[in-house]
Design an enzyme around this catalytic site. Structure first.
Site, PDB file in Angstrom:
ATOM      1  N   HIS A   1       4.170   4.317  13.281  1.00  0.00           N
ATOM      2  CA  HIS A   1       3.049   4.724  12.410  1.00  0.00           C
ATOM      3  C   HIS A   1       1.695   4.334  12.968  1.00  0.00           C
ATOM      4  O   HIS A   1       0.667   4.698  12.402  1.00  0.00           O
ATOM      5  CB  HIS A   1       3.217   4.127  11.013  1.00  0.00           C
TER       6      HIS A   1
ATOM      7  N   LYS B   1     -16.015   2.686   8.345  1.00  0.00           N
ATOM      8  CA  LYS B   1     -15.109   1.600   7.986  1.00  0.00           C
ATOM      9  C   LYS B   1     -15.603   0.904   6.729  1.00  0.00           C
ATOM     10  O   LYS B   1     -16.796   0.855   6.449  1.00  0.00           O
ATOM     11  CB  LYS B   1     -15.045   0.567   9.115  1.00  0.00           C
TER      12      LYS B   1
ATOM     13  N   ASP C   1       0.862  -1.194   0.000  1.00  0.00           N
ATOM     14  CA  ASP C   1       0.000   0.000   0.000  1.00  0.00           C
ATOM     15  C   ASP C   1       0.891   1.234   0.000  1.00  0.00           C
ATOM     16  O   ASP C   1       1.088   1.902   1.019  1.00  0.00           O
ATOM     17  CB  ASP C   1      -0.930  -0.011   1.202  1.00  0.00           C
TER      18      ASP C   1
ATOM     19  N   MET D   1      -8.994   0.703  16.249  1.00  0.00           N
ATOM     20  CA  MET D   1     -10.366   1.178  16.306  1.00  0.00           C
ATOM     21  C   MET D   1     -10.896   1.155  17.740  1.00  0.00           C
ATOM     22  O   MET D   1     -10.760   0.156  18.446  1.00  0.00           O
ATOM     23  CB  MET D   1     -11.238   0.308  15.411  1.00  0.00           C
TER      24      MET D   1
ATOM     25  N   GLY E   1       0.380  -1.253  15.760  1.00  0.00           N
ATOM     26  CA  GLY E   1       1.103  -2.469  15.408  1.00  0.00           C
ATOM     27  C   GLY E   1       0.323  -3.712  15.805  1.00  0.00           C
ATOM     28  O   GLY E   1      -0.046  -3.898  16.960  1.00  0.00           O
TER      29      GLY E   1
ATOM     30  N   ASN F   1       4.374   4.694   4.212  1.00  0.00           N
ATOM     31  CA  ASN F   1       4.925   3.627   3.374  1.00  0.00           C
ATOM     32  C   ASN F   1       5.573   4.268   2.153  1.00  0.00           C
ATOM     33  O   ASN F   1       4.901   4.505   1.148  1.00  0.00           O
ATOM     34  CB  ASN F   1       3.827   2.660   2.896  1.00  0.00           C
TER      35      ASN F   1
END
Length: 472
Positions: free
Chosen positions: A395, A471, A93, A374, A398, A323
């Site tokens: 970021h 979502k 991504d 979330m 994890g 990324n």
């Protein structure tokens, strides 16, 4: 894997053949991966074998198993010393990242209108695995313009304002994009997805500033306690995934010709200066611009909903990727070197005074946006002077469970009811999609941020909590 504890938030993997540099993991003991279930520290050591790697193979506190590189991995290679670029060091991504917007609105003011706002955001946000997008492009020429121009082109076409670009990494677009290096299959996958959220851990959240840790920096970023925000987390959709797939295959075929041997085929790479290296960087930049335009469009759509339902506009704090491989100048051994810095599941965190920051943010440092899992909080950080790991930090939280494991672990529970019990409005997610992303599947975001700050990678500015989530 034998680790040497250098400090409470820094561990070292000593260099051993064929490693060219040591591995360094920024984490607390409680955040270290379980060696029996997660081999990401082996991946840290594997990355240390890449030709041209400088200083160390780094891992952030949210490190976990990934493709080739661990997610949360950072590595820089010296271009003039035969340094390579590896698609596995960016991930599938490409330019997945986070955009944070603020409203001149307090959470208490929003409460009576929250359901209407969430309904509007749900309707205006295409998401999920299938097609559907905010922007229906007219053809290949217009898609090429997106791949070259990113957010700049989106703003030019009326999706946003000039100020947005000043608050975007790279002023909204990577300049050396080369759409000619993007395959027809990647074009097909991306043509109908510009302005869509996707699925997995991607989301659009309405949030509120719960706590401010650094008032002057928060003020510079435009944040205050109780303020309503919108956070958008998404990337380059199928186009970026296909580009990674295509260029991994291309590099696998030529590594022998370049005299490159790696311990894991997922670390396929080529010298930055080679034809294959330049082709990948051109395609990667095109995907990065696609991702920037994607978030720009979603933010514009969200802004229209807020204006319609609350009479207030949304203003951009910052847009940053986690990324990406970037060509950057860094101080090494008393001189300056041109490096290819891979950040996979890691966020650039520029310190105060850095020339790449817009003038109004230069004294404060770069906003670093860290989405939580979330139902938990997210963080805004800032870069600090003298940070290790090429001005990079974590970021997100994890993962500690795969998506399948998370679904099995949550069997019998109602994830939507769990979120609504926390007074979080949920729109448009399947039960399975919610179960895959519940907090139990992730590390504790507060512990991750504490470790990143303790390791000297960044500094906390504010904590945000969710009010509603959209979502896929």
């Amino acid at each position: 894997m034998e680790l040497v504890e250098e400090s409470p938030y820094r561990f070292r993997i000593d260099r051993r053949d064929p490693m060219r540099v040591p591995g360094v993991i920024f984490a607390s003991r409680s955040l270290l991966p379980d060696a029996g279930a997660d081999r990401s520290l082996d991946q840290v050591a594997n990355v240390a074998t890449l030709p041209g790697i400088v200083d160390a193979s780094y891992a952030m506190p949210d490190v976990h198993w990934g493709y080739g590189f661990p997610i949360g991995g950072v590595a820089a290679t010296d271009i003039e010393a035969g340094g390579v670029v590896s698609p596995g060091g960016v991930g599938f991504d490409i330019s997945c990242g986070v955009r944070l917007l603020t409203a001149d609105l307090d959470r208490d003011e929003l409460r009576p209108r929250l359901d209407a706002v969430m309904d509007g955001l749900s309707e205006a946000t295409p998401r999920g695995m299938g097609k559907g997008a905010v922007w229906h492009l007219t053809g290949r020429d217009e898609l090429d313009a997106v791949l070259r121009g990113g957010s700049r082109y989106a703003v030019e076409r009326g999706f946003g304002v000039e100020r947005d670009l000043h608050r975007c990494e790279d002023y909204g677009a990577v300049d050396d994009a080369d759409p000619a290096q993007v395959s027809e299959r990647a074009i097909e996958r991306g043509a109908r997805q510009v302005g869509s959220l996707g699925s997995g851990n991607h989301f659009l959240e309405v949030q509120a500033v719960e706590q401010v840790y650094d008032e002057p920096v928060a003020e510079a970023f435009g944040l205050r306690p109780g303020q309503v925000c919108v956070m958008i987390h998404c990337g380059s959709r199928g186009l970026g995934h296909q580009i990674c797939t295509d260029h991994v295959r291309a590099m696998e075929k030529v590594m022998g010709r370049h005299g490159i041997h790696v311990p894991d085929r997922q670390l396929a790479c080529a010298p930055v200066s080679s034809h294959e290296g330049r082709a990948y960087l051109g395609a990667m930049a095109a995907a990065a611009n696609y991702a920037r335009a994607n978030r720009q469009l979603l933010a514009h759509a969200a802004g229209q909903i807020f204006e319609r339902q609350t009479g207030r506009r949304l203003d951009l704090v910052y847009d940053i990727s986690h990324n990406l491989a970037k060509i950057e100048d860094h101080a090494v051994d008393g001189g300056t070197r041109r490096l290819c810095v891979h950040r996979k599941g890691a966020t650039r965190a520029l310190p105060p005074g850095h020339p790449d920051l817009p003038e109004e943010l230069r004294a404060a440092g770069q906003p670093v946006l860290i989405p939580g899992s979330m139902g938990t909080g997210s963080y805004v950080l800032t870069g600090v002077a003298g940070a290790p790991a090429w001005a990079s930090t974590c970021h997100g939280a994890g993962r500690v469970q795969s998506r399948k494991q998370a679904v099995v672990a949550g069997r019998g529970a109602d994830p939507r009811a769990q979120l609504e019990a926390q007074d979080i409005a949920v729109r448009g997610a399947s039960r399975r999609g919610l179960a895959e992303e519940m907090p139990a599947a992730y590390k504790d975001i507060s512990a991750v941020v504490e470790a990143a700050e303790g390791a000297g990678l960044c500094r906390k500015v504010a904590r945000l909590v969710p009010l509603g989530v959209v979502k896929g």
